[in-house]
Design an enzyme around this catalytic site. Structure first.
Site, PDB file in Angstrom:
ATOM      1  N   LYS A 117       0.844  -1.220   0.000  1.00 33.36           N
ATOM      2  CA  LYS A 117       0.000   0.000   0.000  1.00 33.36           C
ATOM      3  C   LYS A 117       0.874   1.264   0.000  1.00 33.36           C
ATOM      4  O   LYS A 117       0.778   2.122   0.868  1.00 33.36           O
ATOM      5  CB  LYS A 117      -0.978   0.011   1.181  1.00 33.36           C
ATOM      6  CG  LYS A 117      -1.942  -1.176   1.148  1.00 33.36           C
ATOM      7  CD  LYS A 117      -2.940  -1.144   2.273  1.00 33.36           C
ATOM      8  CE  LYS A 117      -3.893  -2.322   2.268  1.00 33.36           C
ATOM      9  NZ  LYS A 117      -3.277  -3.593   2.700  1.00 33.36           N
TER      10      LYS A 117
HETATM   11  P1  5BU Z   1      -8.515 -11.714   6.035  1.00 36.42           P
HETATM   12  O1  5BU Z   1      -7.912 -12.521   7.123  1.00 36.42           O
HETATM   13  O2  5BU Z   1      -9.115 -12.555   4.872  1.00 36.42           O
HETATM   14  O3  5BU Z   1      -9.458 -10.664   6.558  1.00 36.42           O
HETATM   15  O4  5BU Z   1      -7.246 -10.933   5.431  1.00 36.42           O
HETATM   16  C1  5BU Z   1      -7.397  -9.934   4.470  1.00 36.42           C
HETATM   17  C2  5BU Z   1      -6.064  -9.490   3.904  1.00 36.42           C
HETATM   18  O5  5BU Z   1      -6.312  -8.592   2.839  1.00 36.42           O
HETATM   19  C3  5BU Z   1      -5.143  -8.762   4.888  1.00 36.42           C
HETATM   20  O6  5BU Z   1      -3.812  -9.135   4.581  1.00 36.42           O
HETATM   21  C4  5BU Z   1      -5.340  -7.287   4.574  1.00 36.42           C
HETATM   22  O7  5BU Z   1      -4.169  -6.510   4.703  1.00 36.42           O
HETATM   23  C5  5BU Z   1      -5.742  -7.292   3.107  1.00 36.42           C
HETATM   24  N1  5BU Z   1      -6.708  -6.229   2.720  1.00 36.42           N
HETATM   25  C6  5BU Z   1      -7.978  -6.145   3.249  1.00 36.42           C
HETATM   26  O8  5BU Z   1      -8.394  -6.943   4.074  1.00 36.42           O
HETATM   27  N2  5BU Z   1      -8.803  -5.152   2.810  1.00 36.42           N
HETATM   28  C7  5BU Z   1      -8.439  -4.231   1.909  1.00 36.42           C
HETATM   29  O9  5BU Z   1      -9.227  -3.372   1.526  1.00 36.42           O
HETATM   30  C8  5BU Z   1      -7.108  -4.358   1.386  1.00 36.42           C
HETATM   31  C9  5BU Z   1      -6.280  -5.362   1.791  1.00 36.42           C
HETATM   32 BR1  5BU Z   1      -6.527  -3.156   0.128  1.00 36.42          BR
END
Ligand code: 5BU
Length: 289
Positions: A117
Site C-alpha cells: 500500500k
Molecule cells: P482476512 O484474514 O481474509 O481478513 O485478510 C485480508 C487481507 O487482505 C489482509 O492481509 C489485509 O491486509 C488485506 N486487505 C484487506 O483486508 N482489505 C483491503 O481493503 C485491502 C487489503 Br486493500
C-alpha cells in the site's frame, strides 16, 4: 416437475462440458473478454496461472514467523494462484530465509504480491521498492493508493525497471474495511486515470459488498483486473472492522481474484479450506463466461 428435472440435468451437463472444455482450453477462452482486452504481460501471466491451477485464490499469508509461513505455503500452495505478503510483519525476517520462501512460491507456480500500500510521491515510492526488503526483486505485484497522484505508478514501475524486472500495480479503488474514506467519487477518479495506464495491473475492489464490485466493474470496463479482499465463506463481520462477502458472489460481480486470509490460515484444516476456495472460485469463473 419432469420439466424441472430435465432443466437441472441440462444445466449440470453444460457445466460438466465447460469443465471438460476448460481442461483443454486456452486462457483466452476461459477468460474471454478479460483476456482480449488486456495485453499487460503480468495480467496475462495471472490468467494463465489461474487456468493451470484451476484457482482464483490469492492467499493473504498473514503469519508472523518464517516457519509459520513456510508451513502454510507447503500445505496450501497447490490450491493457489497467488501469494500475498506483508513483508514487514514478520518477526524473524532475514534476506536469506525470504529468498528461499519466494523461490518455493515460484516453484509452486504462484505470483507474489506484496500488499505494501505505497502512497508517497513517485521518486520516494521508487526508492521504497529497494531498501532492506528490496521488494522490486521478488514481488510481481504491489498495491498502491493514488492519493498522492498518478506518478506513484511510474515510480513503482521504475523500481522494477531498475532491476530488469516486470511488475504490475494494483490501485486501491475500494477497501473492505468499515468506515474507510475511499468515497465513490474517489473510486471514480482512481479508475479513470488508472484504466489508461499500462503500469496498472488492476484495482482492489471491496469483496464484502457485491454491489460495490458490480459498480466498479462497470466503471473499469472489461480490460483491467479486479482483485478482492474481504472474502470468506462465512460472510459477515470480521475482526477490527473487517467485513466479508461470499467468494462466488464476488466473482459473479466481476472480481477476477479472491484474496483470502483467515478463511484459510486460521482454519483447522488449511489445505481443505484452500481447496474449497479454489473450487468455488474456479466454478464461478466458468459459470461467468
Ligand atoms: P482476512 O484474514 O481474509 O481478513 O485478510 C485480508 C487481507 O487482505 C489482509 O492481509 C489485509 O491486509 C488485506 N486487505 C484487506 O483486508 N482489505 C483491503 O481493503 C485491502 C487489503 Br486493500
Amino acid at each position: 416437475m419432469l420439466l424441472s428435472i430435465i432443466k437441472k440435468r441440462l444445466i449440470a451437463v453444460s457445466y460438466e462440458d465447460k469443465e471438460l472444455l476448460a481442461n483443454t482450453m486456452q486462457a483466452s477462452e476461459v477468460w474471454g473478454e478479460r483476456w482480449q482486452n488486456n495485453s499487460l504481460p503480468m495480467a496475462r501471466t495471472y490468467m494463465e496461472v489461474a487456468c493451470r491451477k484451476k484457482s482464483l485464490v490469492c492467499l493473504a499469508a498473514d503469519r508472523k514467523t518464517m516457519d509459520g509461513l513456510n508451513q502454510l505455503l507447503d500445505e496450501v500452495g497447490p490450491y493457489l494462484a497467488a501469494l500475498k505478503t506483508h513483508v514487514d510483519l514478520i518477526d524473524d525476517w532475514s534476506a536469506d530465509s525470504w529468498k528461499l520462501f519466494c523461490d518455493k512460491a515460484k516453484e509452486m507456480d504462484l505470483l507474489i504480491f506484496e500488499d505494501r500500500k505505497f502512497a508517497d510521491i513517485g521518486k520516494i515510492s521508487r526508492d521504497q521498492m529497494s531498501g532492506v526488503y528490496d521488494i522490486r526483486s521478488w514481488a510481481d505485484l504491489v498495491t498502491a493508493h493514488m492519493i498522492s497522484g498518478q506518478d506513484i505508478v511510474d515510480g513503482l514501475q521504475a523500481g522494477w525497471k531498475d532491476v530488469g524486472r516486470n511488475g504490475g500495480v494494483l490501485l486501491l479503488a475500494q477497501m473492505s474495511s468499515r468506515g474507510n474514506l475511499l468515497s465513490p467519487e474517489y473510486t471514480e477518479t482512481v479508475v479513470k486515470s488508472g484504466s489508461i495506464h499500462d503500469g496498472v495491473f488492476g484495482f482492489i475492489g471491496n469483496g464484502s459488498k457485491p454491489e460495490d464490485l458490480k459498480n466498479l466493474r462497470v466503471q473499469v470496463g472489461q480490460g483491467k483486473l479486479i482483485w478482492t479482499p474481504g472474502v470468506n465463506i462465512a460472510v459477515g463481520d470480521g475482526e477490527m472492522g473487517q467485513r466479508y462477502g461470499a467468494p462466488d458472489e464476488a466473482i459473479h460481480a466481476g472480481s477476477d481474484c479472491i484474496i483470502v486470509g483467515s478463511g484459510i490460515h486460521k482454519s483447522e484444516n488449511p489445505a481443505e479450506s484452500a481447496s474449497a476456495y479454489a473450487e468455488v472460485s474456479w466454478s464461478a469463473l466458468l459459470k461467468r463466461r
